[in-house]
Design an enzyme around this catalytic site. Structure first.
Site, PDB file in Angstrom:
ATOM      1  N   VAL A  17       0.835  -1.212   0.000  1.00 46.74           N
ATOM      2  CA  VAL A  17       0.000   0.000   0.000  1.00 46.74           C
ATOM      3  C   VAL A  17       0.871   1.264   0.000  1.00 46.74           C
ATOM      4  CG1 VAL A  17      -1.767   1.291   1.279  1.00 46.74           C
ATOM      5  CG2 VAL A  17      -1.867  -1.217   1.193  1.00 46.74           C
ATOM      6  N   GLU A 132     -10.718   5.091   4.616  1.00 48.62           N
ATOM      7  CA  GLU A 132     -11.458   4.502   3.494  1.00 48.62           C
ATOM      8  C   GLU A 132     -10.862   3.161   3.045  1.00 48.62           C
ATOM      9  OE1 GLU A 132     -14.478   5.753   1.712  1.00 48.62           O
ATOM     10  OE2 GLU A 132     -14.164   3.611   1.463  1.00 48.62           O
ATOM     11  N   GLY A 137     -10.852  -2.263   0.111  1.00 44.79           N
ATOM     12  CA  GLY A 137      -9.778  -1.756  -0.757  1.00 44.79           C
ATOM     13  C   GLY A 137     -10.191  -0.495  -1.508  1.00 44.79           C
ATOM     14  N   ILE A 139     -13.022   0.154  -3.064  1.00 48.68           N
ATOM     15  CA  ILE A 139     -14.459   0.468  -3.121  1.00 48.68           C
ATOM     16  C   ILE A 139     -14.753   1.632  -2.170  1.00 48.68           C
ATOM     17  CG2 ILE A 139     -16.805  -0.405  -2.780  1.00 48.68           C
ATOM     18  CD1 ILE A 139     -15.711  -3.231  -2.970  1.00 48.68           C
ATOM     19  N   GLY A 190      -0.086 -14.945  -5.058  1.00 46.22           N
ATOM     20  CA  GLY A 190       0.231 -13.838  -4.144  1.00 46.22           C
ATOM     21  C   GLY A 190      -0.992 -13.284  -3.425  1.00 46.22           C
ATOM     22  N   GLU A 193      -1.239 -15.387   1.963  1.00 49.81           N
ATOM     23  CA  GLU A 193       0.121 -15.397   2.497  1.00 49.81           C
ATOM     24  C   GLU A 193       0.523 -16.817   2.868  1.00 49.81           C
ATOM     25  OE1 GLU A 193       0.759 -12.439   5.434  1.00 49.81           O
ATOM     26  OE2 GLU A 193      -0.501 -11.012   4.361  1.00 49.81           O
ATOM     27  N   ASP A 204      -9.706 -11.441   9.044  1.00 53.29           N
ATOM     28  CA  ASP A 204      -9.662 -10.195   8.256  1.00 53.29           C
ATOM     29  C   ASP A 204     -11.083  -9.681   7.995  1.00 53.29           C
ATOM     30  OD1 ASP A 204      -8.056  -8.460   6.150  1.00 53.29           O
ATOM     31  OD2 ASP A 204      -9.737  -9.319   5.046  1.00 53.29           O
ATOM     32  N   LYS A 208     -13.100  -6.133   9.284  1.00 53.22           N
ATOM     33  CA  LYS A 208     -13.785  -5.207   8.369  1.00 53.22           C
ATOM     34  C   LYS A 208     -15.268  -5.085   8.726  1.00 53.22           C
ATOM     35  CE  LYS A 208     -10.513  -6.247   4.636  1.00 53.22           C
ATOM     36  NZ  LYS A 208     -10.215  -7.186   3.559  1.00 53.22           N
ATOM     37  N   GLY A 305      -5.055  -4.965  -3.158  1.00 53.60           N
ATOM     38  CA  GLY A 305      -4.050  -4.679  -4.185  1.00 53.60           C
ATOM     39  C   GLY A 305      -3.542  -3.260  -4.054  1.00 53.60           C
TER      40      GLY A 305
HETATM   41  P1  NAP Z   1       3.261  -4.746   3.748  1.00 59.08           P
HETATM   42  O1  NAP Z   1       3.417  -4.891   2.292  1.00 59.08           O
HETATM   43  O2  NAP Z   1       3.651  -5.865   4.637  1.00 59.08           O
HETATM   44  O3  NAP Z   1       4.099  -3.441   4.184  1.00 59.08           O
HETATM   45  C1  NAP Z   1       4.253  -3.046   5.518  1.00 59.08           C
HETATM   46  C2  NAP Z   1       5.210  -1.860   5.576  1.00 59.08           C
HETATM   47  O4  NAP Z   1       5.210  -1.377   6.897  1.00 59.08           O
HETATM   48  C3  NAP Z   1       6.660  -2.203   5.241  1.00 59.08           C
HETATM   49  O5  NAP Z   1       7.247  -1.140   4.535  1.00 59.08           O
HETATM   50  C4  NAP Z   1       7.314  -2.361   6.615  1.00 59.08           C
HETATM   51  O6  NAP Z   1       8.685  -1.994   6.643  1.00 59.08           O
HETATM   52  C5  NAP Z   1       6.519  -1.364   7.427  1.00 59.08           C
HETATM   53  N1  NAP Z   1       6.426  -1.744   8.832  1.00 59.08           N
HETATM   54  C6  NAP Z   1       5.783  -2.817   9.373  1.00 59.08           C
HETATM   55  N2  NAP Z   1       5.914  -2.824  10.704  1.00 59.08           N
HETATM   56  C7  NAP Z   1       6.665  -1.749  11.019  1.00 59.08           C
HETATM   57  C8  NAP Z   1       7.150  -1.229  12.228  1.00 59.08           C
HETATM   58  N3  NAP Z   1       6.911  -1.822  13.410  1.00 59.08           N
HETATM   59  N4  NAP Z   1       7.896  -0.089  12.191  1.00 59.08           N
HETATM   60  C9  NAP Z   1       8.159   0.519  11.020  1.00 59.08           C
HETATM   61  N5  NAP Z   1       7.719   0.066   9.824  1.00 59.08           N
HETATM   62  C10 NAP Z   1       6.978  -1.058   9.829  1.00 59.08           C
HETATM   63  O7  NAP Z   1       1.763  -4.370   4.144  1.00 59.08           O
HETATM   64  P2  NAP Z   1       0.590  -3.846   3.159  1.00 59.08           P
HETATM   65  O8  NAP Z   1       0.027  -4.993   2.398  1.00 59.08           O
HETATM   66  O9  NAP Z   1       1.067  -2.665   2.426  1.00 59.08           O
HETATM   67  O10 NAP Z   1      -0.529  -3.444   4.231  1.00 59.08           O
HETATM   68  C11 NAP Z   1      -0.416  -2.246   4.970  1.00 59.08           C
HETATM   69  C12 NAP Z   1      -1.757  -1.949   5.656  1.00 59.08           C
HETATM   70  O11 NAP Z   1      -2.762  -1.775   4.648  1.00 59.08           O
HETATM   71  C13 NAP Z   1      -2.285  -3.082   6.537  1.00 59.08           C
HETATM   72  O12 NAP Z   1      -2.991  -2.519   7.622  1.00 59.08           O
HETATM   73  C14 NAP Z   1      -3.246  -3.829   5.623  1.00 59.08           C
HETATM   74  O13 NAP Z   1      -4.245  -4.529   6.335  1.00 59.08           O
HETATM   75  C15 NAP Z   1      -3.859  -2.664   4.867  1.00 59.08           C
HETATM   76  N6  NAP Z   1      -4.435  -3.029   3.578  1.00 59.08           N
HETATM   77  C16 NAP Z   1      -3.712  -3.744   2.688  1.00 59.08           C
HETATM   78  C17 NAP Z   1      -4.269  -4.057   1.469  1.00 59.08           C
HETATM   79  C18 NAP Z   1      -3.501  -4.845   0.445  1.00 59.08           C
HETATM   80  O14 NAP Z   1      -4.063  -5.139  -0.624  1.00 59.08           O
HETATM   81  N7  NAP Z   1      -2.233  -5.166   0.688  1.00 59.08           N
HETATM   82  C19 NAP Z   1      -5.581  -3.637   1.165  1.00 59.08           C
HETATM   83  C20 NAP Z   1      -6.276  -2.876   2.096  1.00 59.08           C
HETATM   84  C21 NAP Z   1      -5.703  -2.574   3.323  1.00 59.08           C
HETATM   85  P3  NAP Z   1       9.816  -2.836   5.840  1.00 59.08           P
HETATM   86  O15 NAP Z   1       9.560  -2.528   4.380  1.00 59.08           O
HETATM   87  O16 NAP Z   1      11.112  -2.301   6.305  1.00 59.08           O
HETATM   88  O17 NAP Z   1       9.574  -4.264   6.194  1.00 59.08           O
HETATM   89  N1  HSE Z   2      -6.032 -10.138   2.709  1.00 61.43           N
HETATM   90  C1  HSE Z   2      -7.010  -9.165   2.354  1.00 61.43           C
HETATM   91  C2  HSE Z   2      -7.976  -9.763   1.324  1.00 61.43           C
HETATM   92  C3  HSE Z   2      -6.314  -7.931   1.797  1.00 61.43           C
HETATM   93  O1  HSE Z   2      -7.700 -10.853   0.777  1.00 61.43           O
HETATM   94  O2  HSE Z   2      -9.051  -9.205   1.092  1.00 61.43           O
HETATM   95  C4  HSE Z   2      -7.196  -6.703   1.697  1.00 61.43           C
HETATM   96  O3  HSE Z   2      -7.627  -6.231   2.930  1.00 61.43           O
END
Ligand code: NAP
Ligand code: HSE
Length: 434
Positions: A17, A132, A137, A139, A190, A193, A204, A208, A305
């Protein structure tokens, strides 16, 4: 003419993100400035590993692994939290709000566990807290709940809000694959996990739903209030019977207002094929709402995504930045100041599908129906195929009229004890009105 002052952004997390947000802030800088009326600049970024090369970051951005660098920077007006997890995210968001910074977060876990406290902190300090991206995501669903739909008395939310499990269930339905095979596919692509627990066990989706139900019903609903059952027990056989009965199987997040209390549950559910939610496939998400004024409305789109989630985060940043630049009022955090009771799952009334494996002997059906009848669980239909397994066990599928959850669970317990029943292989709730 005086140049408008920069609006500084501090970004916590540059993963899926955060990197999308950093790129959008950089690549769309001109458009953003024209809209906001001031430049919006990424100033500092917080990560775990500050030595890692981050191609999404412009060179002039300060990268740190010390949260204080970002939280004490007076040039940062908006903190974007995209790290995830409960801690240290909760502490950092609280500290940012306390020091008068606006916060945008994508973190459903922290909101499902601490939303009301954080909303109160934001209100107390006169700053904004927007989220939001935390549900669905890309939406737009939080915005409509906070503004466009506010005049409604919302009575029900039915949602598919986990993309990974929706992908898995869609592949099981369309390709006849079993759980383990589709999980491997989802991991390869991907979506899931290496440890898929949060998605497949409904954690999850429960986060939500807690957020959606809190906003829809204007009451505090935490993740721990949500009944939760995942998709691990759903098999290819269940999909075959569901299709025969005219249903899709979806991991549904359901919230309802029932007689002054709230129902909140996440579990696999049979959904009539004619219903729009049954057609929401693959990684798509959808949220269906019922309200006294709007009637029925459904929001559908990409639930996860980098780019769709970035779209939601950027919308929040722009709304706040615009108000900051114009000296107007920033969007207020929601005010949720009541706690309606949560209906115990035992009191739920719905229809059920039961799949039993029983020895193919005379009198088996009579004993099964007696257990159900004694508990006031009324049969709607029975399927027993000619096929008898090599071990002399036949599969019996029973569907019921609306019954009380506690009675159905007791029936499952008693059926499992019958000497003619090998196992109660699955129970799936049927989301169908009678
Ligand atoms: P991610 O790819 O795992 O990235 C996490 C980032 O946060 C990394 O850059 C990591 O640093 C940093 N981080 C984690 N813990 C930390 C800490 N204690 N101190 C400092 N930095 C820290 O996660 P993501 O998928 O982007 O998700 C981020 C958030 O968005 C989550 O709350 C997730 O639920 C939400 N979200 C994700 C999606 C999705 O599609 N991925 C969709 C909606 C909402 P490093 O790079 O150094 O490891
Ligand atoms: N793991 C979550 C999903 C990511 O599959 O919907 C978005 O919150």
């Amino acid at each position: 003419m005086a140049q408008a002052q920069d609006i500084g952004i501090g970004l916590m997390g540059v993963g899926v993100v955060g990197s999308g947000v950093a790129t959008a802030l950089h690549e769309k800088a001109g458009r953003i400035e024209a809209h906001v009326g001031a430049p919006v600049r990424l100033k500092r970024v917080l990560v775990r590993d500050a030595t890692k090369v981050r191609p999404s970051l412009p060179r002039d951005v300060h990268v740190t692994s010390n949260a204080d660098d970002l939280l004490t920077d007076r040039g940062i007006a908006i903190v974007v939290e995209a790290m995830g997890g409960e801690q240290p995210a909760f502490d950092y968001i609280q500290r940012a709000l306390h020091t008068g910074k606006h916060v945008v977060t994508a973190n459903k876990e922290v909101l499902a566990k601490h939303g009301p406290e954080l909303f109160a902190h934001a209100a107390e300090h006169g700053v904004s807290l927007r989220f939001e991206a935390s549900v669905g995501g890309g939406i737009p669903i939080i915005g409509p709940l906070l503004s466009d739909l506010l005049a409604n008395d919302l009575t029900a939310v039915h949602a598919i809000i986990n993309g990974t499990t929706n992908y898995m269930l869609t592949r099981m339905a369309h390709e006849g694959l079993d759980y383990a095979d589709v999980l491997r596919q989802a991991q390869h692509l991907g979506y899931a996990e290496a440890d898929p627990t949060n998605d497949v066990d409904g954690i999850d989706a429960a986060y939500k739903l807690a957020i959606l139900a809190s906003l829809a019903f204007q009451t505090t609903v935490r993740d721990s209030d949500v009944f939760r059952e995942g998709i691990r027990k759903v098999t290819a056989a269940d999909f075959r019977y569901a299709a025969e009965l005219g249903y899709a199987i979806k991991l549904l997040a359901i919230g309802k207002r029932v007689n002054g209390s709230v129902e909140a549950r996440v579990h696999p559910a049979m959904v009539p094929l004619a219903r729009p939610l049954a057609k929401v496939d693959d990684v798509l998400n959808a949220v269906e709402l019922e309200g006294d004024l709007v009637g029925w409305a459904m929001f559908e789109g990409p639930g996860a995504g980098s780019l769709p989630t970035t779209s939601a985060v950027m919308g929040d940043i722009l709304r706040i930045a615009e108000a900051v630049a114009s000296g107007g009022r920033v969007p207020a955090a929601p005010r949720i100041d009541r706690v309606l009771p949560v209906q115990p799952m035992a009191d739920l009334r719905t229809k059920y599908y039961l799949r039993l494996r029983a020895f193919d002997r005379p009198g088996v059906m009579a004993r099964v129906t007696k257990v159900l009848g004694d508990l006031q669980v009324s049969l709607a239909g029975v399927i027993q195929k000619e096929t008898i397994h090599a071990d002399g066990v036949a599969e019996i599928v029973v569907t019921t009229h609306a019954a009380r959850e506690a009675d159905v669970q007791e029936a499952v317990r008693l059926l499992g004890k019958l000497d003619v029943v090998r196992e109660v292989a699955n129970l799936i709730r049927v989301e169908d009105t009678e």
